[in-house]
Design an enzyme around this catalytic site. Sequence first.
Site, PDB file in Angstrom:
ATOM      1  N   LEU A 133       0.849  -1.190   0.000  1.00  0.00           N
ATOM      2  CA  LEU A 133       0.000   0.000   0.000  1.00  0.00           C
ATOM      3  C   LEU A 133       0.885   1.241   0.000  1.00  0.00           C
ATOM      4  O   LEU A 133       2.020   1.216   0.499  1.00  0.00           O
ATOM      5  CB  LEU A 133      -0.890   0.023   1.250  1.00  0.00           C
ATOM      6  CG  LEU A 133      -1.890  -1.124   1.417  1.00  0.00           C
ATOM      7  CD1 LEU A 133      -2.550  -1.050   2.792  1.00  0.00           C
ATOM      8  CD2 LEU A 133      -2.932  -1.117   0.317  1.00  0.00           C
ATOM      9  N   ASP A 134       0.353   2.352  -0.545  1.00  0.00           N
ATOM     10  CA  ASP A 134       1.059   3.627  -0.453  1.00  0.00           C
ATOM     11  C   ASP A 134       1.264   3.983   1.018  1.00  0.00           C
ATOM     12  O   ASP A 134       0.502   3.562   1.896  1.00  0.00           O
ATOM     13  CB  ASP A 134       0.249   4.741  -1.126  1.00  0.00           C
ATOM     14  CG  ASP A 134       0.182   4.593  -2.638  1.00  0.00           C
ATOM     15  OD1 ASP A 134       1.001   3.848  -3.202  1.00  0.00           O
ATOM     16  OD2 ASP A 134      -0.697   5.235  -3.252  1.00  0.00           O
ATOM     17  N   LYS A 135       2.265   4.781   1.269  1.00  0.00           N
ATOM     18  CA  LYS A 135       2.621   5.156   2.644  1.00  0.00           C
ATOM     19  C   LYS A 135       1.421   5.687   3.424  1.00  0.00           C
ATOM     20  O   LYS A 135       1.216   5.312   4.582  1.00  0.00           O
ATOM     21  CB  LYS A 135       3.746   6.197   2.608  1.00  0.00           C
ATOM     22  CG  LYS A 135       4.094   6.819   3.953  1.00  0.00           C
ATOM     23  CD  LYS A 135       5.265   7.778   3.804  1.00  0.00           C
ATOM     24  CE  LYS A 135       5.494   8.599   5.067  1.00  0.00           C
ATOM     25  NZ  LYS A 135       4.438   9.630   5.233  1.00  0.00           N
ATOM     26  N   THR A 137      -1.791   5.293   2.802  1.00  0.00           N
ATOM     27  CA  THR A 137      -2.986   4.466   2.715  1.00  0.00           C
ATOM     28  C   THR A 137      -2.956   3.453   3.848  1.00  0.00           C
ATOM     29  O   THR A 137      -1.923   2.848   4.118  1.00  0.00           O
ATOM     30  CB  THR A 137      -3.062   3.739   1.366  1.00  0.00           C
ATOM     31  OG1 THR A 137      -3.119   4.707   0.312  1.00  0.00           O
ATOM     32  CG2 THR A 137      -4.280   2.841   1.283  1.00  0.00           C
TER      33      THR A 137
END
Length: 301
Positions: A133-135, A137
Amino acid sequence: MKFQYTYQKEAPQAIKYYVQELGLSRGLLARIKFQGGKITVNDKEENVLYLLQKGDVLELTFPREESCDHLTLDPTPLDICFEDEHFLIIHKPAGVPSIPVRRYPEGTMVNRVKNYYFTQGYENQQVHVVTRLDKDTSGLMLLAKHSFAHAKMDVCLREKTLKKQYIAFVEDQNQVLKEHDWIKASIRRKANSTVERETCTEGGQTALTEYKRWFVHPKVSGVKVQLHTGRTHQIRVHFSSLGCPLLGDTLYGGTADFPRQALHCQSLRFIHPFTEKEIEITAPLPQDMQQFLEQQNIKID
């Protein structure tokens, strides 16, 4: 780690071809052959050219997987949602990178998982990230606990049998979002940027996002999102292209009314490749998204 299979075919087949049908790549087979593993048939060691006969019991012994020396240990506890001998599913908080990169060489979820494996004394110490996941998110991350499990899940990803559902809060002042719709728009890296993406009509990667509206509120809508492709920043880019950027996603035109992009990976669902049972794991909304609903007096049935 050992895996045992009883050969059921009428016609003989070489081990090297049979294990490919089991999902074993050439690289994994080479690791067994040359890095301390073992292949036996009916308790007798054999090579990959051996012809299996009906009723033969094939046993594959994989070598131990060591951890990466350059990864530091992070003792921060994990929020574990599911674990067995093959997979680990954890709830990642917003603000923590999934994997080490140049900007964030430590303090990532991978560092935390490495420490967890070390303290548990697992045979396999290598961390295999299946979904990241993105940082900023939050939500569920899936990890494989050995190379064979990772290879099996790579097949699931290619065949699109691993289902992920996200919850997003998006700016929707003009109420343009439908009850249920698909966003189909190719995505490419934006010129002169190493991070930002954009939709395009040519030169990009095909991307398809499905969404269902969860709630409607003045200026804001909640959506449940299903990805049918896995492009970088796909959800963020696609909703921004509709004029409905995620709350807090200033990179893609969102306002700063939320402390991060309001995006949460709520559920993971797949058929376990070793037990053949369906696994479905859900993660509750994080505190910041729950607080937003309460502050806006948004009630969800």
